[in-house]
Design a protein around this motif. Structure first.
Motif, short mmCIF file in Angstrom:
data_model
loop_
_atom_site.label_atom_id
_atom_site.label_comp_id
_atom_site.label_asym_id
_atom_site.label_seq_id
_atom_site.Cartn_x
_atom_site.Cartn_y
_atom_site.Cartn_z
N THR A 114 0.99 -1.16 0.19
CA THR A 114 0.08 0.00 0.12
C THR A 114 1.03 1.21 0.10
O THR A 114 1.91 1.43 0.73
CB THR A 114 -0.98 0.08 1.14
N GLN A 174 -1.51 15.70 4.60
CA GLN A 174 -1.82 14.25 4.68
C GLN A 174 -0.37 13.22 4.69
O GLN A 174 0.49 13.58 4.13
CB GLN A 174 -2.29 13.71 3.18
N GLU A 175 -0.81 12.22 5.78
CA GLU A 175 0.61 11.43 5.78
C GLU A 175 -0.03 10.02 5.90
O GLU A 175 -0.91 9.57 6.91
CB GLU A 175 1.32 11.73 7.24
N THR A 176 0.44 9.16 5.07
CA THR A 176 0.02 7.57 5.05
C THR A 176 1.28 6.80 4.74
O THR A 176 2.05 7.14 3.91
CB THR A 176 -1.06 7.41 3.95
N ASP A 177 1.31 5.82 5.75
CA ASP A 177 2.91 5.00 5.77
C ASP A 177 2.41 4.16 4.75
O ASP A 177 1.57 3.47 4.58
CB ASP A 177 2.90 4.62 7.19
N ILE A 178 3.66 3.79 4.06
CA ILE A 178 3.87 2.95 2.90
C ILE A 178 3.88 1.67 3.74
O ILE A 178 4.33 1.35 4.82
CB ILE A 178 5.07 3.00 2.20
N THR A 179 3.22 0.49 3.25
CA THR A 179 3.60 -1.00 3.49
C THR A 179 4.15 -1.51 2.52
O THR A 179 3.80 -1.29 1.38
CB THR A 179 1.97 -1.72 4.03
N SER A 231 2.03 5.62 0.03
CA SER A 231 1.95 6.94 0.68
C SER A 231 0.51 7.35 0.04
O SER A 231 -0.34 6.86 -0.96
CB SER A 231 3.03 7.73 0.53
N ALA A 232 0.14 8.95 0.37
CA ALA A 232 -1.08 9.58 -0.08
C ALA A 232 -0.76 10.84 0.03
O ALA A 232 0.12 11.44 0.64
CB ALA A 232 -2.24 8.87 0.87
N THR A 233 -1.36 11.53 -0.68
CA THR A 233 -1.47 13.07 -0.55
C THR A 233 -2.94 13.43 -0.39
O THR A 233 -3.96 12.80 -0.79
CB THR A 233 -0.75 13.61 -1.94
N ALA A 234 -3.01 14.86 -0.02
CA ALA A 234 -4.41 15.29 -0.03
C ALA A 234 -4.45 16.79 -0.02
O ALA A 234 -3.35 17.38 -0.03
CB ALA A 234 -5.33 14.80 1.45
#
Length: 447
Positions: free
Chosen positions: A188, A203-208, A190-193
């Protein structure tokens, strides 16, 4: 020397002369005629045969006069097994023609009377029922003198399918010192917003992550051969065996790439990879237009889910032939050669070739591979079509290694010829790069 001994020797010489004359005549039949030297030799044997016939007849006559009780009977017994006592008037290899002589007599062109004499002699032969046995090329009747010609340089090897599918994927050398290849993969991202306001939260989404495992598998084959075959054969029979093993190695590797099960020492092939896209085309009356639209759907699905274009279409040769055989309502072919600058064609024919690019469809090269399955479905023998981005599929290969091991069968003078090689394959990097079209509409076509 006794009469029986002289007669036996004359008979043997007669048989030899007849055999040699027949061999020369057969040679003329095969070569379209005799050379001048061969013809002279053929005539000489004919004269020898006539002379021997006369001498045998004379000896028989003498034997009949000198041995009225048992000698004449013995001579007759000795000559009774002779198949040919006199050349046939119109023999298979004779210089005279029955029909030519008959025409000469009827047209009054037999000035010296020789044609009439031959016809009369022939009539006498037929009337007396004399048995003739011509030599020919049947074994036991002269045939052993004409041995077969073994064209060892034209040795016919077994036809095998190649590795067309394996050749279009991304090939890599096999890394050394490992039995498994692991490739890291982002599971999965990362993400932006949109930032809601100045100084607002970002926006902060951690990579898996995960990994793809491609185990290293082995393809191998061997042949035990008597050392006498290798020593005495006029061809390099070890090379014949190694070429055949190598050809089958290529076929088996191609099948692994397409349909490997992932168990029992097999790699996981394209068709067994989890996540590839499948499109079903079911129709009781399949059409080229219907399959054409499904291929268009497959192309857009690669674009939509892989976000990159596909690079090749792979199908079985029979499916491509089905496209080539298709025609519109006016009988015009739907797939025509590129050189014809076709208009409104569903595809173009690039080359009459095997296991390589044969044409184009939807702007993509079409490759045919006879290793694509043709026994799918329930009793309908369906095949499938693959639309794929080939560079996303990874095939790791070692070189093919060969071994000659005389020790294994040294006790029986047997040599073992062996080849083996390693491969690892994965289509799991981007499963969405492969779209498989199948279904009942792709049952075995008729032509």
């Amino acid at each position: 020397m006794s009469t029986d001994t002289r007669l036996s020797r004359l008979q043997e010489r007669l048989r030899t002369a007849q055999i040699q004359r027949g061999i020369i005549a057969d040679k003329g039949d095969e070569n379209g005629g005799l050379t001048e030297a061969e013809f002279r030799q053929w005539e000489q044997y004919g004269r020898d045969i006539a002379d021997l016939d006369d001498r045998i007849a004379e000896l028989v006559s003498v034997g009949q006069r000198s041995e009225p009780t048992g000698g004449a009977a013995a001579v007759r017994r000795a000559t009774s097994g002779l198949s040919v006592n006199e050349p046939r008037t119109y023999g298979k290899h004779g210089r005279s023609s029955y029909f030519q002589d008959l025409a000469r007599v009827r047209l009054g062109q037999d000035d010296d009377g020789s044609a009439m004499q031959r016809l009369q002699r022939h009539a006498t032969d037929v009337a007396t029922g004399q048995e003739y046995r011509d030599l020919n090329r049947t074994d036991g009747n002269g045939g052993y003198a004409v041995p077969p010609a073994w064209l060892m340089g034209e040795f016919v090897e077994l036809a095998r399918a190649g590795r067309a599918y394996a050749n279009v994927v991304n090939g890599q050398p096999m890394p050394g010192g490992t039995d498994s290849i692991n490739i890291p993969k982002v599971a999965t991202g990362s993400a932006t917003a949109i930032q809601t306001a100045d100084n607002g939260a970002v926006q902060e989404t951690d990579i898996t992550d995960t990994f793809i495992n491609a185990p290293v598998r082995t393809i191998a084959g061997q042949q035990d051969v008597a050392i006498q075959l290798l020593d005495q054969s006029p061809v390099s029979f070890d090379q014949v065996i190694f070429r055949d093993l190598t050809a089958d190695f290529a076929t088996k590797l191609d099948l692994q790439v397409i349909s490997g099960s992932g168990s029992s020492g097999q790699v996981t092939g394209v068709r067994g990879t989890s996540g590839i896209t499948t499109i079903a085309y079911t129709s009781g009356s399949p059409t080229v237009a219907g399959v054409y639209s499904k291929i268009a759907d497959a192309v857009q699905r690669v674009h939509t889910t892989r976000f990159m274009p596909p690079t090749v279409i792979v199908m079985h040769p029979r499916r491509w032939a089905w496209f080539l055989a298709a025609a519109d309502s006016a009988g015009r072919p739907l797939v025509v050669p590129q050189a014809g600058n076709p208009q409104n064609a569903v595809a173009t024919l690039g080359a009459v070739a095997a296991e390589q690019v044969v044409g184009q469809m939807h702007g993509l090269p079409v490759v045919t591979d006879p290793s694509m399955p043709t026994t799918l479905g329930t009793g309908t023998n369906e095949d499938v079509i693959h639309v794929l981005r080939a560079s996303d599929l990874l095939l790791y290969e070692s070189g093919i290694r060969s071994r000659v091991m005389p020790e294994v069968g040294s006790g029986t003078l047997t040599v073992r010829l062996q080849i083996y090689g390693y491969l690892a394959f994965t289509a799991a990097r981007y499963p969405a790069s492969v779209v498989e079209i199948g279904g009942s509409a792709l049952a075995a076509p008729s032509f």
